[in-house]
Motif scaffolding. Structure first.
Motif, PDB file in Angstrom:
ATOM      1  N   PHE A  47       0.844  -1.187   0.000  1.00  0.00           N
ATOM      2  CA  PHE A  47       0.000   0.000   0.000  1.00  0.00           C
ATOM      3  C   PHE A  47       0.884   1.242   0.000  1.00  0.00           C
ATOM      4  O   PHE A  47       1.967   1.252   0.584  1.00  0.00           O
ATOM      5  CB  PHE A  47      -0.902   0.033   1.231  1.00  0.00           C
ATOM      6  N   GLN A  81      -2.939   6.188  -1.538  1.00  0.00           N
ATOM      7  CA  GLN A  81      -4.152   5.367  -1.554  1.00  0.00           C
ATOM      8  C   GLN A  81      -4.947   5.495  -0.258  1.00  0.00           C
ATOM      9  O   GLN A  81      -5.955   4.820  -0.077  1.00  0.00           O
ATOM     10  CB  GLN A  81      -3.780   3.900  -1.783  1.00  0.00           C
ATOM     11  N   SER A  85      -8.314   4.137   5.850  1.00  0.00           N
ATOM     12  CA  SER A  85      -8.285   3.078   4.841  1.00  0.00           C
ATOM     13  C   SER A  85      -7.184   3.315   3.813  1.00  0.00           C
ATOM     14  O   SER A  85      -6.742   4.447   3.578  1.00  0.00           O
ATOM     15  CB  SER A  85      -9.637   2.976   4.131  1.00  0.00           C
ATOM     16  N   THR A 108      -6.675   1.763  -0.178  1.00  0.00           N
ATOM     17  CA  THR A 108      -7.420   1.013  -1.179  1.00  0.00           C
ATOM     18  C   THR A 108      -6.649   0.920  -2.492  1.00  0.00           C
ATOM     19  O   THR A 108      -6.292   1.943  -3.083  1.00  0.00           O
ATOM     20  CB  THR A 108      -8.796   1.661  -1.440  1.00  0.00           C
ATOM     21  N   SER A 140      -7.975  -1.618  -4.795  1.00  0.00           N
ATOM     22  CA  SER A 140      -9.194  -1.867  -5.561  1.00  0.00           C
ATOM     23  C   SER A 140     -10.262  -2.320  -4.577  1.00  0.00           C
ATOM     24  O   SER A 140     -10.015  -2.423  -3.368  1.00  0.00           O
ATOM     25  CB  SER A 140      -8.960  -2.931  -6.638  1.00  0.00           C
ATOM     26  N   LYS A 182      -8.991  -5.309  -2.816  1.00  0.00           N
ATOM     27  CA  LYS A 182      -7.641  -5.192  -2.286  1.00  0.00           C
ATOM     28  C   LYS A 182      -7.557  -3.931  -1.433  1.00  0.00           C
ATOM     29  O   LYS A 182      -7.266  -2.837  -1.945  1.00  0.00           O
ATOM     30  CB  LYS A 182      -6.599  -5.132  -3.405  1.00  0.00           C
ATOM     31  N   LYS A 183      -7.840  -4.064  -0.141  1.00  0.00           N
ATOM     32  CA  LYS A 183      -7.853  -2.876   0.697  1.00  0.00           C
ATOM     33  C   LYS A 183      -7.702  -3.241   2.174  1.00  0.00           C
ATOM     34  O   LYS A 183      -7.900  -4.387   2.571  1.00  0.00           O
ATOM     35  CB  LYS A 183      -9.132  -2.070   0.488  1.00  0.00           C
TER      36      LYS A 183
END
Length: 312
Positions: free
Chosen positions: A175, A179, A253, A255, A257, A260-261
């Motif tokens: 990550f 994002q 958070s 993210t 997708s 996928k987070k």
């Protein structure tokens, strides 16, 4: 003569079935940024008199094994650290789209053995009885997302050959800070320039009398979750909530997708009234040092969505 280098170091870990006993197999190769996880044994200076001005031999003290491990917050490997912090998750889903839900408040936490290897020496340190005490995670506008895991272990054994065999390695999908997002009561929170959160199990070392100088264990205490947010002063949304003592839900958070987070939710958060300082012609900021409490069911929930079937 070979010299150790961080570039060649290895971190292999496996969950223990018996606290303090390193498993014979099942090791995972976990990526890390840095580690201070190790043991130390200090010396106690001699207190003897009558032997002259020069001191007698010191004696050895107890063994302390602990330290921080800085790890990347990634799609797959980070789930193992969350399991160490919160216990095994409730996992649902199928066909490469799985959802793992970790919750605070569990009474039983797993333990881990980790082999930190420097093969060029060679030196392989097996640290056993590892429990996760704290996790600190920072959010900002750019950069990679890392978490600092504060660990308490029972002991360490040194060897010249690996005991981890050939560890299983997951594909790294990391990550990034861009994002990230923060929500208040389900609505995106604007004007936040940086934020951090810290979760703690408040582990209690069980320091019994033993011939090997190790601790008996590390038992979980009352969990806490705290953090801070630096906010450009553009409206009074958070200030009004702080003055009124109104609790809110905060969601942090990352993210990639929909499948996928990572979502971290503090269900009941209280804000203090902050000091607002004007230090120059630039923007005015306020810093809110928040504290979380138990909501309807728990203090916090962490949901990791990925393609890993289970972390049991």
């Amino acid at each position: 003569m070979a010299r150790a280098s961080g570039a060649r170091s290895q971190f292999a870990a496996a969950f223990e079935s018996t606290y303090g006993t390193a498993p014979a197999s099942g090791y995972l190769k976990l990526p890390f940024v840095s580690t201070g996880l190790s043991s130390e044994q200090g010396l106690i200076a001699s207190d003897l008199l009558g032997l002259g001005r020069d001191p007698a031999d010191p004696i050895r003290d107890v063994i302390n094994a602990d330290g921080d491990v800085v790890v990347p917050v990634d799609l797959r490997n980070f789930g193992h650290w969350l399991k160490l912090l919160f216990g095994a998750p409730a996992s649902t889903g199928s066909a490469g789209a799985y959802v793992h839900t970790f919750t605070s408040g569990g009474w039983t936490l797993p333990s881990l053995s980790a082999e930190i290897g420097m093969p060029e020496v060679p030196s392989f340190a097996m640290v056993s009885g590892i429990r996760a005490n704290t996790m600190n995670l920072r959010m900002q506008r750019s950069g990679a997302v890392n978490a600092t895991i504060g660990c308490i272990a029972q002991g360490e054994a040194l060897a010249t050959a690996t005991a981890a065999g050939t560890p299983t390695e997951a594909v790294l999908d990391r990550f990034n800070q861009f994002q990230g997002a923060i929500k208040k009561d389900g609505v995106a929170l604007a004007n936040v320039t940086s934020a951090d959160l810290t979760y703690s199990n408040n582990l209690d070392r069980v320091e019994t009398i033993r011939s090997d100088g190790k601790i008996e264990g590390a038992d979980p205490g009352a969990a806490t979750m705290t953090g801070s947010m630096d906010v450009r002063f553009a409206d009074t949304t958070l200030l009004d909530a702080a003055i009124a003592g109104t609790p809110m839900e905060l969601e942090f958070s990352f993210t990639i997708s929909a499948s996928k987070k990572l979502v971290i939710t503090a269900h009941k958060v209280f804000l203090p009234k902050p000091r607002r300082s004007i230090t120059g012609p630039g923007g005015v900021q306020a810093s809110f040092a928040w504290q979380a409490a138990k909501g309807a069911a728990r203090m916090c929930t962490l949901v990791l969505s990925n393609d890993v079937a289970a972390y049991a």
